[in-house]
Design an enzyme around this catalytic site. Structure first.
Site, mmCIF file in Angstrom:
data_model
loop_
_atom_site.group_PDB
_atom_site.id
_atom_site.type_symbol
_atom_site.label_atom_id
_atom_site.label_comp_id
_atom_site.label_asym_id
_atom_site.label_seq_id
_atom_site.Cartn_x
_atom_site.Cartn_y
_atom_site.Cartn_z
ATOM 1 N N HIS A 122 0.205 -2.111 14.145
ATOM 2 C CA HIS A 122 -1.238 -1.886 14.326
ATOM 3 C C HIS A 122 -1.980 -3.127 14.828
ATOM 4 O O HIS A 122 -3.157 -3.026 15.197
ATOM 5 C CB HIS A 122 -1.884 -1.436 13.009
ATOM 6 C CG HIS A 122 -1.408 -0.096 12.530
ATOM 7 N ND1 HIS A 122 -1.456 1.033 13.318
ATOM 8 C CD2 HIS A 122 -0.858 0.291 11.342
ATOM 9 C CE1 HIS A 122 -0.953 2.061 12.644
ATOM 10 N NE2 HIS A 122 -0.582 1.634 11.442
ATOM 11 N N ASP A 159 7.005 5.565 13.147
ATOM 12 C CA ASP A 159 6.057 5.517 12.026
ATOM 13 C C ASP A 159 5.068 6.685 12.176
ATOM 14 O O ASP A 159 4.743 7.092 13.290
ATOM 15 C CB ASP A 159 5.302 4.178 12.057
ATOM 16 C CG ASP A 159 4.441 3.947 10.833
ATOM 17 O OD1 ASP A 159 4.875 3.211 9.931
ATOM 18 O OD2 ASP A 159 3.319 4.500 10.776
ATOM 19 N N HIS A 161 1.986 6.781 11.712
ATOM 20 C CA HIS A 161 0.717 6.367 12.316
ATOM 21 C C HIS A 161 0.958 5.895 13.756
ATOM 22 O O HIS A 161 2.040 5.395 14.078
ATOM 23 C CB HIS A 161 0.080 5.230 11.509
ATOM 24 C CG HIS A 161 -0.192 5.590 10.081
ATOM 25 N ND1 HIS A 161 0.686 5.291 9.051
ATOM 26 C CD2 HIS A 161 -1.234 6.244 9.518
ATOM 27 C CE1 HIS A 161 0.187 5.741 7.907
ATOM 28 N NE2 HIS A 161 -0.976 6.332 8.164
ATOM 29 N N ASP A 243 6.929 6.601 6.779
ATOM 30 C CA ASP A 243 5.832 7.323 6.142
ATOM 31 C C ASP A 243 5.626 8.741 6.689
ATOM 32 O O ASP A 243 4.687 9.426 6.280
ATOM 33 C CB ASP A 243 4.521 6.516 6.203
ATOM 34 C CG ASP A 243 4.323 5.790 7.516
ATOM 35 O OD1 ASP A 243 5.096 6.029 8.461
ATOM 36 O OD2 ASP A 243 3.382 4.968 7.594
HETATM 37 ZN ZN LIG Z 1 2.411 4.037 9.059
#
Ligand SMILES: [Zn+2]
Length: 308
Positions: A122, A159, A161, A243
């Site tokens: 991120h 991931d 996200h 996740d």
């Molecule tokens: Zn994540």
């Protein structure tokens, strides 16, 4: 050949406030789960500033160093914190991925997994966010391109996200193919299919909330693997977040541990076909401790199997 495991005790000294999902226990559980496996264990070095400077401006790096608190916590945004040990942890995380690239490209190991935190996908050029300080996967890609002289590197980010940071850092890099799958809608909100980068080298794969391994397998077979084959990378970097697991508290995909093993196996098969099996995988998210440990172990077992 062996699979390398790169980590450092400093990554356990990056502490977050009580109740924060990105916590020390994550890495402890992973290291415990990997203990019985036959791995070449490597102590991660501190990253060189030259490696960080390939993706972050000098004033951003200086700002991260200056934000380190003498005690307690420094809060960067709603969910990104630094403790006194965070700068060293972030330098070890970045050092792990660059060293892993060296080990794999010089043929010292077959492939590598970096058990590190803070995670990285991120972190944008001059913005720390989403628990991330430095863009580990992107700087590993740049290290392979600029230091080792590779022509084509792929990043696969599974991931749950969006890998907005990796996308930002490699947006204008025609030598890097970035494939990132993510639940949508979900924080941070980016990751639509029309976000394709300056050179059409960014591939965003949104996945529906509540969907499971079937939708994931179909999406990767239709949208990811053909792009990898066409791009012919000389190295594949995996942003390995766990996740998307059905037990994870931060998202609502329903992947099983076996789905992570399947996806890893498929990427290993492609790497064997395209780039002598050269893979560097680095830890991103995953917040249910048991699911995280089991999925990471399944992922690393596939890497071990592929390296033999
Ligand atoms: Zn994540």
């Amino acid at each position: 050949m062996k699979t390398a495991l790169l980590t450092h005790a400093d990554c356990l000294a990056h502490v977050t406030p009580t109740g924060h999902p990105e916590r020390v226990a994550r890495l402890e559980h992973i290291l415990h789960a990997l203990e019985p496996l036959d791995l070449k264990r490597i102590t991660a070095p501190l990253a060189a500033d030259d490696d960080l400077l390939r993706v972050h401006p000098a004033d951003y790096i200086a700002q991260i160093r200056a934000t380190r608190p003498a005690e307690g916590f420094a809060q960067i945004d709603g969910d990104t914190f630094m403790s006194p040990g965070s700068v060293d942890a972030a330098y070890r995380a970045a050092g792990a991925v660059t060293r892993a690239v060296d080990l794999v490209l010089t043929g010292e190991v077959g492939n590598a997994f970096c058990a590190i935190r803070p995670p990285g996908h991120h972190a944008e050029k001059d913005t720390a966010m989403g628990f991330c300080l430095f863009g580990n996967a992107a700087l590993a890609a740049k290290h392979a391109l600029d230091h080792h002289g590779l022509s084509r590197v792929a990043v696969v980010d599974f991931d749950v996200h969006h890998g907005n940071g990796t996308q930002d850092l490699l947006w204008d890099e025609r030598r890097a193919l970035v494939i990132t799958s993510q639940q949508m809608p979900l924080w941070p909100g980016s990751g639509r299919p029309d976000e394709t980068g300056d050179f059409d080298t960014i591939v965003n794969i949104p996945l529906n909330p509540g969907s499971g391994g079937g939708e994931m397998r179909d999406a990767y077979q239709r949208l990811a693997f053909p792009r990898l084959r066409a791009f012919k990378p000389e190295l594949i970097i995996i942003s390995a977040g766990f996740d998307a697991h059905q037990d994870d508290p931060l998202a609502s995909l329903n992947w099983s541990t076996a789905d992570f093993a399947w996806l890893t196996r498929e990427i290993c098969t492609l790497a064997a076909e395209l780039c002598e099996g050269h893979i560097v995988s680095t830890l991103e998210g995953g917040y249910d401790l048991n699911a995280l440990a089991a999925s990471t172990r399944a992922h690393v077992e596939e890497l071990i199997e592929a390296a033999q």
